[in-house]
Design an enzyme around this catalytic site. Structure first.
Site, mmCIF file in Angstrom:
data_model
loop_
_atom_site.group_PDB
_atom_site.id
_atom_site.type_symbol
_atom_site.label_atom_id
_atom_site.label_comp_id
_atom_site.label_asym_id
_atom_site.label_seq_id
_atom_site.Cartn_x
_atom_site.Cartn_y
_atom_site.Cartn_z
ATOM 1 N N ASP A 64 1.109 3.955 10.088
ATOM 2 C CA ASP A 64 0.638 3.156 8.949
ATOM 3 C C ASP A 64 -0.872 3.311 8.746
ATOM 4 O O ASP A 64 -1.541 2.376 8.299
ATOM 5 C CB ASP A 64 0.991 1.667 9.129
ATOM 6 C CG ASP A 64 2.497 1.430 9.155
ATOM 7 O OD1 ASP A 64 3.233 2.174 8.486
ATOM 8 O OD2 ASP A 64 2.926 0.496 9.853
ATOM 9 N N SER A 66 0.829 -1.207 0.000
ATOM 10 C CA SER A 66 0.000 0.000 0.000
ATOM 11 C C SER A 66 0.862 1.256 0.000
ATOM 12 O O SER A 66 1.856 1.316 0.732
ATOM 13 C CB SER A 66 -0.855 0.060 1.278
ATOM 14 O OG SER A 66 -1.547 -1.135 1.522
HETATM 15 C C1 GAR Z 1 9.769 -2.081 1.875
HETATM 16 O O1 GAR Z 1 9.256 -3.381 1.807
HETATM 17 C C2 GAR Z 1 8.762 -1.142 2.509
HETATM 18 O O2 GAR Z 1 7.447 -1.477 2.190
HETATM 19 C C3 GAR Z 1 9.050 -1.352 3.963
HETATM 20 O O3 GAR Z 1 10.456 -1.399 4.035
HETATM 21 C C4 GAR Z 1 10.948 -2.001 2.830
HETATM 22 C C5 GAR Z 1 12.081 -1.165 2.285
HETATM 23 O O4 GAR Z 1 12.663 -1.810 1.192
HETATM 24 N N1 GAR Z 1 8.524 -0.276 4.749
HETATM 25 C C6 GAR Z 1 7.907 -0.473 5.917
HETATM 26 O O5 GAR Z 1 7.771 -1.563 6.433
HETATM 27 C C7 GAR Z 1 7.376 0.791 6.571
HETATM 28 N N2 GAR Z 1 6.403 0.484 7.567
HETATM 29 P P1 GAR Z 1 13.729 -1.049 0.283
HETATM 30 O O6 GAR Z 1 14.751 -0.424 1.234
HETATM 31 O O7 GAR Z 1 14.349 -2.134 -0.551
HETATM 32 O O8 GAR Z 1 13.001 -0.011 -0.525
#
Ligand code: GAR
Length: 217
Positions: A149, A140
């Site tokens: 969130d 999302s």
């Molecule tokens: C992603 O999966 C994002 O959705 C999550 O951190 C990851 C970052 O990946 N964010 C959260 O959980 C925020 N609540 P990335 O560093 O490879 O972009």
């Protein structure tokens, strides 16, 4: 939007694959979005290297030395505002933000979360979806409000959970979809199509449904 271009500041804590997707998308199909800085709260965040490789200015602000969340967030906002952002994008920024920080960027702060919100706020979203036996999972993009969130949804990618899925396989597929929907939402915002209204997110001046724009695969 104050100018033709939309200044985007990206905040991250880790790998930065979503940052990479944003960089790639702005290169593949240039639009008004211009990533003018990447800021990390960890000096070892790999996303900083991705930004440097793309010629984007970087900065690091680590929390040791600050007396509490408000003090850190005030310094972070000062750093961000030095880049005159039209939009601030949280791309795996793993810190809880203070109410004052969120209010300061109201309507110009987006986050991506690896679940179909409002399900599974917080951490371990893939494991929780598997343990619940969910048939569908996803990710999302939402405007950030003071509720963790919890802000108005912009777009969700929905994908089926396969019988043999593991946490790793599910995480990988969700990540792939994150890389589609975040650039889309940022493009909508930069083009002036996406806004936060009094009642929720608006796309082309029309209210989005509570689940945001749904993309199913
Ligand atoms: C992603 O999966 C994002 O959705 C999550 O951190 C990851 C970052 O990946 N964010 C959260 O959980 C925020 N609540 P990335 O560093 O490879 O972009």
């Amino acid at each position: 939007m104050p100018s033709e271009s939309c200044n985007v500041v990206v905040l991250l804590s880790g790998s930065g694959s979503n940052l990479q997707a944003l960089i790639d998308s702005t290169r593949a199909a240039p639009g008004p979005a211009r990533i003018c800085a990447v800021i990390a709260n960890r000096a070892d965040a790999y996303g900083l290297q991705r930004a440097q490789a793309a010629g984007i200015p970087t900065a690091v602000l680590e929390h040791p030395g600050f007396e509490g969340r408000e003090a850190f967030d005030a310094a972070l906002a000062e750093l961000i505002d030095g880049f005159s952002p039209d939009l601030v994008v949280l791309a795996g920024f793993m810190r809880i933000l203070s109410a004052g920080f969120v209010r300061h960027y109201q309507g110009r702060l987006l986050n991506i979360h690896p679940s179909l919100l409002p399900k599974y706020k917080g951490l371990h979203t893939h494991r929780r979806a598997l343990e619940a036996g969910d048939a569908e999972h996803g990710c999302s993009v939402h405007f950030v409000t003071e509720e963790l969130d919890g802000g108005p949804l912009v777009v969700q990618a929905v994908l089926p959970v396969e019988p043999d899925d593991t946490v790793e396989s599910l995480a990988q597929r969700v990540h792939h979809h994150e890389h589609q929907i975040y650039p889309l939402a940022v493009r909508w915002f930069a083009e002036g199509r996406l806004r936060l209204g009094a009642e929720g997110a608006l796309l082309d001046a029309q209210p989005l449904p509570a689940c945001g724009h749904l993309i199913r695969s």
